[in-house]
Design a protein around this motif. Sequence first.
Motif, PDB file in Angstrom:
ATOM      1  N   LEU A  49      -1.084  -0.693  -4.227  1.00 21.42           N
ATOM      2  CA  LEU A  49      -2.366   0.006  -4.279  1.00 21.42           C
ATOM      3  C   LEU A  49      -2.140   1.417  -3.733  1.00 21.42           C
ATOM      4  O   LEU A  49      -1.724   1.579  -2.583  1.00 21.42           O
ATOM      5  CB  LEU A  49      -3.410  -0.730  -3.440  1.00 21.42           C
ATOM      6  CG  LEU A  49      -3.756  -2.152  -3.912  1.00 21.42           C
ATOM      7  CD1 LEU A  49      -4.682  -2.846  -2.905  1.00 21.42           C
ATOM      8  CD2 LEU A  49      -4.404  -2.131  -5.291  1.00 21.42           C
ATOM      9  N   LYS A  77       0.851  -1.190   0.000  1.00 21.38           N
ATOM     10  CA  LYS A  77       0.000   0.000   0.000  1.00 21.38           C
ATOM     11  C   LYS A  77       0.886   1.240   0.000  1.00 21.38           C
ATOM     12  O   LYS A  77       1.935   1.258   0.649  1.00 21.38           O
ATOM     13  CB  LYS A  77      -0.862   0.017   1.266  1.00 21.38           C
ATOM     14  CG  LYS A  77      -1.824  -1.152   1.343  1.00 21.38           C
ATOM     15  CD  LYS A  77      -3.239  -0.689   1.100  1.00 21.38           C
ATOM     16  CE  LYS A  77      -4.223  -1.811   1.338  1.00 21.38           C
ATOM     17  NZ  LYS A  77      -5.586  -1.434   0.930  1.00 21.38           N
ATOM     18  N   ASP A 107      -7.006   2.800  -3.488  1.00 21.35           N
ATOM     19  CA  ASP A 107      -6.518   1.491  -3.958  1.00 21.35           C
ATOM     20  C   ASP A 107      -6.339   1.433  -5.481  1.00 21.35           C
ATOM     21  O   ASP A 107      -6.776   0.486  -6.147  1.00 21.35           O
ATOM     22  CB  ASP A 107      -7.469   0.373  -3.500  1.00 21.35           C
ATOM     23  CG  ASP A 107      -7.396   0.148  -2.004  1.00 21.35           C
ATOM     24  OD1 ASP A 107      -6.400   0.594  -1.385  1.00 21.35           O
ATOM     25  OD2 ASP A 107      -8.324  -0.465  -1.447  1.00 21.35           O
TER      26      ASP A 107
END
Lengths: 311, 189
Positions: B23, B3, B159
Motif C-alpha cells: 500500500l 506499506k 494506501d
Amino acid sequence: MALKKKISKKAVKKSAPKKSNQLEDSLIELIKNTSAVLPDDVQKVILQALAREEKHTTAEYAMNIIKANIELAKKKSQPLCQDTGTVLFYVNHPVGLDQIEFTKWIHKAVVKSTKLGYLRQNSVDSLSGANSGTNIGPGHPSIHFHQHKKKNIEIRLMLKGGGCENVGAQYSLPYTPLDAGRDLDGVRKVILDAVLKAQGRGCGPGVLGVCIGGDRGAGYIESKEQLLRFLDDKNSNKDLAQLETEIVNTSNKLGIGPMGFGGKTTLLGCKIGVQNRLPASFFVSISYMCWAYRRQGIELGTNKQIKKWLY
Amino acid sequence: MKKLNYPFSHEQVKELKVGDMVLITGKLFTGRDAVHKRLHDGVKPPVNLQNQIIYHCGPVILQDKKTGKYQVTAAGPTTSIREEPYEADVMRDYGIVGVIGKGGMGPKTLKGCKDYGCVYFHAVGGAAQVLAEKINSVEAVHWLDLGSPEAIWELSVTDFPVVVTMDAHGNSLHADVQASSEAEFKKVL
C-alpha cells in the motif's frame, strides 16, 4: 434481478416528458448503465472466481479489488474502467426501420454521454492523432443492424477496452508452429495459444468470443457477437458446447491467473460460433474480453422508452 | 501487506520482493507515452523526479469551474510495455525509485530495476474507481500541453494498492508466469 427492476423504474419515470427525445434518453440510459454496472451473469462468474483463488495470494488480492471496483462503480454510477472502449451497438429491428435516422440518434446519445462522462473521449484520427472529443468519427461508434421478424427493437451495447482488444488474434489453419490442423483439435490448439500469448495483458480473467470459419472480416465480427451470449447459456451445437467447456478448463490449468499474477482463474468463459468458409480458407478468430465485460441491452417500448433490460 | 510511505528511497524499495502486496502512501507522478518520449529526448523534467514514482496512467480529470480545483474521477493503470524502450533510461537519468502500471515490462526494464535500484508495481487493470478513491488530491499539473491524459499529474495518495511484479534483484513475476504457463501449455497440446 433487483437491480434490473430498479433501473427500469428509473427509466419509466424519466420517460414522461419530451417525447421527441425519448429514444435519445433511452440510449443514454443504456450507455450509462453499460459503463457503470456489470451484468448479473458476469458478476456471478467473477464472484465464483474470487472464491476459487487461494487465500492471501496476489490472485485473491486482485479479485478482491475487482469486486470492490464493481461495487463502487455501481454505487457512484461512474465508469468501471477509465477506458470506455470501442462503443459497439447491435440493433435488432423489424423490417422498415429507418437506419439512417436511427444512426443519428445513436450519435447524439454518444456525444451527450461523452459530455456527461459516461464515456471517455476515446476516438482518435489514425493519421493525425487528433481526438475527436465526441467518440464520433469514421467507424465510431460501431453500429451493426440486423433485421428480425419480431415487431420490437432490441439494442445491445458492448464497451470493449483497448487492452483486451489488443490481445485478440486470428489464426489461419493449418498452423504449423503448433501442428494445428483443420479440425476441432486444431481449433482448440490455436485458441489456447491465444490465451497463452495474452498472459495478463488483456486484463484477465477474461472471456473469449470465437468464430470458426468466415472470411477474415466476418470472423472477427462474429467472434464479438458471440460475446453477446449469456455466460451461462449452452451452445446448441454439442461439439462446440464441449469445446467451450474444455477451453475454459484447460486455460485455467495454464495458471496465468488474474492480471497474469498466477492463479486458478485465467478464463471466465468461452463462446464459440461457426460460419462457413471457402475450401481454401480456415480461419479461427478470437476476441478477448477483459473482466470489465461491459455489455447490456434494452428492448424499446412503443414510445421508444426502455421496456425491458436484456441482461 | 506491506506499506511504502513518502518520502521514498532506493533503500526502501530494494527491500521489496516479487509478490509483495504493497500500500503506497504519498506522492505519485503520472507519466505515460508522451512524457516518457519527452524525458528520453532529454527535455528537463518540470519537477525533480529523484526518489519519486511514475504512474503509467491517463486519468479522467474534472476541473471545478468556480475554484479551478482538479478532481480525479477515474484512474486505472495503462499498459506499461509501450514504455519499454524508455523506462530503463528514465530510471538511470532521473533517479526514480519505481513505476506503477499494468501488464508488466520486459528484460530491458528488469535490468534497469536491478542496475538502478527500482521496482515495478502492478496495479489492477480496470479498477479505475477503487484506485481513484485512493487519490486524496491533485497537487499540481505539469506539461499540460501534452493533453490532459498525457500530462504529468502530481497526485497525493493514501494506501494505493499494488503488487510488486518486478523487483530490484532481477526477479520478474511476468517472466516466471510466462515460463510456467508455457510449460503447462506444452502438456495440453
